[in-house]
Design an enzyme around this catalytic site. Sequence first.
Site, PDB file in Angstrom:
ATOM      1  N   ASP A 100       0.832  -1.210   0.000  1.00 21.65           N
ATOM      2  CA  ASP A 100       0.000   0.000   0.000  1.00 21.65           C
ATOM      3  C   ASP A 100       0.864   1.257   0.000  1.00 21.65           C
ATOM      4  O   ASP A 100       2.025   1.237   0.431  1.00 21.65           O
ATOM      5  CB  ASP A 100      -0.969   0.012   1.192  1.00 21.65           C
ATOM      6  N   GLU A 163      -0.014  -1.601   5.713  1.00 22.16           N
ATOM      7  CA  GLU A 163       1.026  -1.206   6.686  1.00 22.16           C
ATOM      8  C   GLU A 163       0.821   0.228   7.122  1.00 22.16           C
ATOM      9  O   GLU A 163       1.002   0.575   8.284  1.00 22.16           O
ATOM     10  CB  GLU A 163       2.422  -1.380   6.090  1.00 22.16           C
TER      11      GLU A 163
HETATM   12 ZN   LIG Z   1       6.675   1.860   4.450  1.00 23.34          ZN
END
Ligand SMILES: [Zn+2]
Length: 432
Positions: A100, A163
């Site tokens: 992401d 994340e």
């Molecule tokens: Zn990162």
Amino acid sequence: MTTTEKTADLLAREIEARREDLIALTQDLIRIPTLNPPGENYLLICEYLENRLKRQGFSVEMIRAHGTPGDSDRYPRWNMVARYEGKYPGECVHFNSHTDVVEVGKGWTFDPFGAELHDGKIYGRGACDMKGGLAASIIAAEAFIAACPDFAGSIEISGTADEESGGFGGVAYLAEKGFFTPQRVQHVIIPEPLQKDRICLGHRGVWWAEIETHGEIAHGSMPFLGDCAVRHMGAVVNEMEETLFPALAEKRTDMPVVPVGARQSTMNINSIHGGQAEQPADFTGLPSPCVPDSCKMIVDRRFLIEEDINDVQREITDVLDKVAGKRENFRYDIREMHRVLPTMTEKNAPVVETVSRAISDVMGKEAEYVVSPGTYDQKHIDRIGKLKNCIAYGPGILELAHKPDEYIGVDDMIESARVMAQSLAELLPRPD
Ligand SMILES: [Zn+2]
């Protein structure tokens, strides 16, 4: 030449031969806009990785993190784990990258999803954080397999979701499903952009809380008939300025946190909201006269490995209780929103010693050990996976992450891919 030197030489040549492939792979990854929030194109990028790694002989599992925050049929949280078995039994080295990227923001002079190659740098959102690191680890693994086909053990490469928003639909989910147990995986390298000559051992802790002060609503022309929650919150801020912030600045750590300004306890007041809600920009009316009966503050406290989380909490409640002792009708609530304990891998852990040797070999200088001021997915591998042999190591400049005109240097990717491949050669040697 010793055997080790010969292997290093061969790996360097295998990686150099893949330079164009590395550039194209990085560009392909950047051109899939995996914006988080909301979590766009996670399936697309996992399928891209699946195709590529299957062609190289990896077996691939696609895992959707059903029911995790943000997961829906419109925005499913997809993860990809690829595994390559060596010729002989041995340990497993896992490279974990998040797929992401954060929002684009203003100020770009390059197309954020164009992945333009300019002057040896590839530009785009996620170039350094961390599609460049993901591409480097794939090239490193492929070059190692080509150069050392008789290795012992296995290599895993994962592309994981979310994340940037806590990793609950990504590494945390995989860790809960057993993907990071010490029985399955022995070494983890997270190619976050910490710079090609640095090893990141871990991160500080986080404690987020929401504090609410209470008051009583009344007409604004007669505030004495009510009780202003914003003024109570003002007293809290005052007390924090006078006692808490100076005390935090005194708490120093032996963790090698970079930048050095973060080598102490810190706290950010993330937000304060009290009284009437803000109206839309096109609203032309006036506010109505009311005394606010509620005010909320969110604090973002970052703490050190030398601190206990119970003390971190107590310091805040001490501030509130002190204010309560001085002010009439002062009432508050406090609610924990989020907690992550600090973590730091030992310098003599096998993955640290190996990558450190590879850095001095490839770069001709000693590796620098650092700790991140903020957290990343190592927290889940440590806490849920119970695996202590984990570091972040990858190409790119940390300060460019989340900024406009983010880029990754091609030579930096090549050098860190050599470090990763040499580490594989040392950790997964062919039996004599
Ligand atoms: Zn990162």
